[in-house]
Scaffold this motif. Structure first.
Motif, PDB file in Angstrom:
ATOM      1  N   GLY A   6      25.996  11.630  51.125  1.00 52.23           N
ATOM      2  CA  GLY A   6      27.317  11.029  51.290  1.00 52.23           C
ATOM      3  C   GLY A   6      28.072  11.643  52.462  1.00 52.23           C
ATOM      4  N   GLN A   7      28.046  12.968  52.571  1.00 53.49           N
ATOM      5  CA  GLN A   7      28.723  13.635  53.680  1.00 53.49           C
ATOM      6  C   GLN A   7      28.059  13.290  55.014  1.00 53.49           C
ATOM      7  OE1 GLN A   7      31.707  15.402  53.674  1.00 53.49           O
ATOM      8  NE2 GLN A   7      31.413  15.019  55.846  1.00 53.49           N
ATOM      9  N   GLN A   8      26.748  13.194  55.034  1.00 53.67           N
ATOM     10  CA  GLN A   8      26.040  12.822  56.260  1.00 53.67           C
ATOM     11  C   GLN A   8      26.452  11.426  56.722  1.00 53.67           C
ATOM     12  OE1 GLN A   8      21.872  13.336  55.380  1.00 53.67           O
ATOM     13  NE2 GLN A   8      22.070  15.558  55.218  1.00 53.67           N
ATOM     14  N   LEU A   9      26.555  10.497  55.789  1.00 56.51           N
ATOM     15  CA  LEU A   9      26.982   9.141  56.142  1.00 56.51           C
ATOM     16  C   LEU A   9      28.418   9.141  56.656  1.00 56.51           C
ATOM     17  CD1 LEU A   9      25.358   7.113  53.219  1.00 56.51           C
ATOM     18  CD2 LEU A   9      24.626   7.193  55.620  1.00 56.51           C
ATOM     19  N   LEU A  10      29.291   9.932  56.040  1.00 57.31           N
ATOM     20  CA  LEU A  10      30.673  10.039  56.517  1.00 57.31           C
ATOM     21  C   LEU A  10      30.716  10.626  57.927  1.00 57.31           C
ATOM     22  CD1 LEU A  10      32.474  11.299  53.290  1.00 57.31           C
ATOM     23  CD2 LEU A  10      32.713   9.041  54.374  1.00 57.31           C
ATOM     24  N   ASP A  11      29.889  11.622  58.193  1.00 54.58           N
ATOM     25  CA  ASP A  11      29.856  12.235  59.528  1.00 54.58           C
ATOM     26  C   ASP A  11      29.334  11.249  60.570  1.00 54.58           C
ATOM     27  OD1 ASP A  11      30.954  14.706  58.834  1.00 54.58           O
ATOM     28  OD2 ASP A  11      28.998  15.571  58.352  1.00 54.58           O
ATOM     29  N   ILE A  12      28.299  10.513  60.241  1.00 58.45           N
ATOM     30  CA  ILE A  12      27.771   9.516  61.183  1.00 58.45           C
ATOM     31  C   ILE A  12      28.830   8.462  61.474  1.00 58.45           C
ATOM     32  CG2 ILE A  12      26.089   7.636  61.416  1.00 58.45           C
ATOM     33  CD1 ILE A  12      24.063   9.554  59.999  1.00 58.45           C
ATOM     34  N   GLU A  13      29.534   7.998  60.458  1.00 55.17           N
ATOM     35  CA  GLU A  13      30.597   7.008  60.675  1.00 55.17           C
ATOM     36  C   GLU A  13      31.722   7.601  61.529  1.00 55.17           C
ATOM     37  OE1 GLU A  13      32.732   3.545  60.802  1.00 55.17           O
ATOM     38  OE2 GLU A  13      30.630   3.846  60.261  1.00 55.17           O
ATOM     39  N   ALA A  14      32.055   8.858  61.310  1.00 50.73           N
ATOM     40  CA  ALA A  14      33.102   9.503  62.112  1.00 50.73           C
ATOM     41  C   ALA A  14      32.694   9.567  63.586  1.00 50.73           C
ATOM     42  CB  ALA A  14      33.396  10.901  61.571  1.00 50.73           C
ATOM     43  N   ILE A  15      31.427   9.815  63.856  1.00 47.89           N
ATOM     44  CA  ILE A  15      30.946   9.844  65.243  1.00 47.89           C
ATOM     45  C   ILE A  15      31.004   8.440  65.845  1.00 47.89           C
ATOM     46  CG2 ILE A  15      28.920  10.256  66.706  1.00 47.89           C
ATOM     47  CD1 ILE A  15      28.253  12.601  64.716  1.00 47.89           C
ATOM     48  N   LYS A  16      30.681   7.424  65.083  1.00 50.31           N
ATOM     49  CA  LYS A  16      30.803   6.039  65.563  1.00 50.31           C
ATOM     50  C   LYS A  16      32.260   5.721  65.896  1.00 50.31           C
ATOM     51  CE  LYS A  16      26.885   4.132  62.985  1.00 50.31           C
ATOM     52  NZ  LYS A  16      26.525   3.183  61.896  1.00 50.31           N
ATOM     53  N   GLN A  17      33.179   6.149  65.052  1.00 45.72           N
ATOM     54  CA  GLN A  17      34.601   5.923  65.306  1.00 45.72           C
ATOM     55  C   GLN A  17      35.060   6.681  66.553  1.00 45.72           C
ATOM     56  OE1 GLN A  17      36.808   3.864  63.583  1.00 45.72           O
ATOM     57  NE2 GLN A  17      34.925   3.107  62.646  1.00 45.72           N
ATOM     58  N   PRO A  80      23.826   2.646  68.145  1.00 45.03           N
ATOM     59  CA  PRO A  80      23.792   4.108  68.170  1.00 45.03           C
ATOM     60  C   PRO A  80      22.616   4.679  67.379  1.00 45.03           C
ATOM     61  CG  PRO A  80      25.434   3.344  66.602  1.00 45.03           C
ATOM     62  CD  PRO A  80      24.925   2.122  67.333  1.00 45.03           C
ATOM     63  N   GLU A  81      22.025   5.715  67.953  1.00 49.38           N
ATOM     64  CA  GLU A  81      20.999   6.509  67.278  1.00 49.38           C
ATOM     65  C   GLU A  81      21.597   7.894  67.106  1.00 49.38           C
ATOM     66  OE1 GLU A  81      17.088   6.219  69.243  1.00 49.38           O
ATOM     67  OE2 GLU A  81      18.030   4.663  70.478  1.00 49.38           O
ATOM     68  N   ILE A  82      22.134   8.175  65.938  1.00 53.94           N
ATOM     69  CA  ILE A  82      22.844   9.432  65.703  1.00 53.94           C
ATOM     70  C   ILE A  82      22.006  10.311  64.782  1.00 53.94           C
ATOM     71  CG2 ILE A  82      24.924  10.492  64.738  1.00 53.94           C
ATOM     72  CD1 ILE A  82      26.345   7.804  65.478  1.00 53.94           C
ATOM     73  N   LYS A  83      21.835  11.570  65.188  1.00 54.98           N
ATOM     74  CA  LYS A  83      21.073  12.532  64.390  1.00 54.98           C
ATOM     75  C   LYS A  83      21.943  13.755  64.147  1.00 54.98           C
ATOM     76  CE  LYS A  83      16.931  15.367  64.370  1.00 54.98           C
ATOM     77  NZ  LYS A  83      15.763  15.831  65.124  1.00 54.98           N
ATOM     78  N   LEU A  84      22.195  14.058  62.880  1.00 54.46           N
ATOM     79  CA  LEU A  84      22.926  15.268  62.538  1.00 54.46           C
ATOM     80  C   LEU A  84      21.954  16.436  62.643  1.00 54.46           C
ATOM     81  CD1 LEU A  84      24.869  13.890  59.461  1.00 54.46           C
ATOM     82  CD2 LEU A  84      25.732  14.213  61.781  1.00 54.46           C
ATOM     83  N   THR A  85      22.317  17.443  63.427  1.00 57.01           N
ATOM     84  CA  THR A  85      21.434  18.595  63.628  1.00 57.01           C
ATOM     85  C   THR A  85      21.877  19.798  62.811  1.00 57.01           C
ATOM     86  OG1 THR A  85      22.664  19.143  65.636  1.00 57.01           O
ATOM     87  CG2 THR A  85      20.669  17.804  65.903  1.00 57.01           C
ATOM     88  N   SER A  86      23.097  19.760  62.290  1.00 58.53           N
ATOM     89  CA  SER A  86      23.641  20.760  61.373  1.00 58.53           C
ATOM     90  C   SER A  86      24.912  20.145  60.788  1.00 58.53           C
ATOM     91  CB  SER A  86      23.951  22.073  62.119  1.00 58.53           C
ATOM     92  OG  SER A  86      25.209  22.006  62.759  1.00 58.53           O
ATOM     93  N   PRO A  87      25.584  20.824  59.876  1.00 62.50           N
ATOM     94  CA  PRO A  87      26.843  20.274  59.352  1.00 62.50           C
ATOM     95  C   PRO A  87      27.940  20.139  60.417  1.00 62.50           C
ATOM     96  CG  PRO A  87      25.960  21.893  57.829  1.00 62.50           C
ATOM     97  CD  PRO A  87      25.130  21.986  59.089  1.00 62.50           C
ATOM     98  N   THR A  91      23.550  14.812  67.691  1.00 65.67           N
ATOM     99  CA  THR A  91      23.204  14.188  68.965  1.00 65.67           C
ATOM    100  C   THR A  91      23.258  12.676  68.780  1.00 65.67           C
ATOM    101  OG1 THR A  91      20.834  14.195  68.479  1.00 65.67           O
ATOM    102  CG2 THR A  91      21.719  16.103  69.693  1.00 65.67           C
ATOM    103  N   GLY A  92      23.411  11.976  69.890  1.00 61.77           N
ATOM    104  CA  GLY A  92      23.443  10.524  69.812  1.00 61.77           C
ATOM    105  C   GLY A  92      22.996   9.887  71.105  1.00 61.77           C
ATOM    106  N   ILE A  93      22.422   8.705  70.971  1.00 57.93           N
ATOM    107  CA  ILE A  93      22.073   7.868  72.119  1.00 57.93           C
ATOM    108  C   ILE A  93      22.697   6.507  71.850  1.00 57.93           C
ATOM    109  CG2 ILE A  93      20.237   6.807  73.487  1.00 57.93           C
ATOM    110  CD1 ILE A  93      18.378   9.069  72.485  1.00 57.93           C
ATOM    111  N   TRP A  94      23.439   6.010  72.839  1.00 63.10           N
ATOM    112  CA  TRP A  94      24.105   4.716  72.744  1.00 63.10           C
ATOM    113  C   TRP A  94      23.674   3.842  73.907  1.00 63.10           C
ATOM    114  CZ3 TRP A  94      28.114   3.603  69.180  1.00 63.10           C
ATOM    115  CH2 TRP A  94      28.515   4.683  68.399  1.00 63.10           C
ATOM    116  N   ALA A  95      23.213   2.633  73.638  1.00 58.47           N
ATOM    117  CA  ALA A  95      23.022   1.657  74.698  1.00 58.47           C
ATOM    118  C   ALA A  95      24.415   1.170  75.109  1.00 58.47           C
ATOM    119  CB  ALA A  95      22.188   0.482  74.195  1.00 58.47           C
ATOM    120  N   PHE A  96      24.583   0.867  76.400  1.00 57.97           N
ATOM    121  CA  PHE A  96      25.905   0.412  76.835  1.00 57.97           C
ATOM    122  C   PHE A  96      25.807  -0.544  78.017  1.00 57.97           C
ATOM    123  CE2 PHE A  96      25.237   3.757  79.877  1.00 57.97           C
ATOM    124  CZ  PHE A  96      25.900   3.324  81.016  1.00 57.97           C
ATOM    125  N   VAL A  97      26.891  -1.289  78.176  1.00 58.47           N
ATOM    126  CA  VAL A  97      27.139  -2.117  79.355  1.00 58.47           C
ATOM    127  C   VAL A  97      28.535  -1.757  79.828  1.00 58.47           C
ATOM    128  CG1 VAL A  97      27.455  -4.459  80.242  1.00 58.47           C
ATOM    129  CG2 VAL A  97      25.718  -4.010  78.495  1.00 58.47           C
TER     130      VAL A  97
END
Length: 150
Positions: A6-17, A80-87, A91-97
């Motif tokens: 649950g916390q990992q999903l919240l962190d990934i969403e926070a990075i997207k925001q 986005p390809e987001i990977k949590l490496t610690s709490p 890291t993330g990779i985003w395609a963009f235009v």
């Protein structure tokens, strides 16, 4: 649901925001707000144009603000390809235009530009939330149009 998941999903969403704010604030030229998406000390690299920066976020934001004076920008990030490496790191990779076009206040000779590529980033989490620590912008394609003549 496992509380760790649950916390990992919240962190990934926070990075997207965070990245959504990055794009919106950059295109709105809200430099005070855009400063806040960055960690205090950052690294930025854009090999396609030879840009490389390491230092205080305020100095980097001032550099970008000068470079985009008179330029209308539109940035879209997706997949986005987001990977949590610690709490507290990720890291993330985003395609963009990104699209840039000279406005009435642009420097002479500035052309219209559409670029395609990827943001490769690292993030850190502190009491202030998630922020961008490093950014490498790679280009797959750049379409450059002629500047409009007066």
């Amino acid at each position: 649901m496992n509380s760790d998941i649950g916390q990992q999903l919240l962190d990934i969403e926070a990075i997207k925001q965070l990245k959504a704010r990055y794009f919106r604030l950059l295109d709105r030229k809200d430099w005070a707000g855009w400063t806040e998406v960055w960690e205090q000390e950052i690294e930025h690299e854009m090999p396609a144009d030879g840009t490389s920066f390491r230092g205080a976020r305020e100095d980097f934001v001032a550099f970008v603000a000068r470079a985009l004076t008179g330029i209308v920008t539109v940035h879209h990030g997706q997949t986005p390809e987001i990977k949590l490496t610690s709490p507290t790191s990720a890291t993330g990779i985003w395609a963009f235009v990104d699209r840039l076009k000279a406005g009435p206040d642009a420097q002479p000779g500035i052309s219209e530009f559409t670029g395609f590529g990827h943001y490769h980033e690292s993030y850190v989490k502190s009491d202030a939330g998630w922020r961008i620590k490093t950014q490498r912008v790679t280009r797959l394609r750049m379409d450059i149009g002629p500047a409009e003549s007066s």
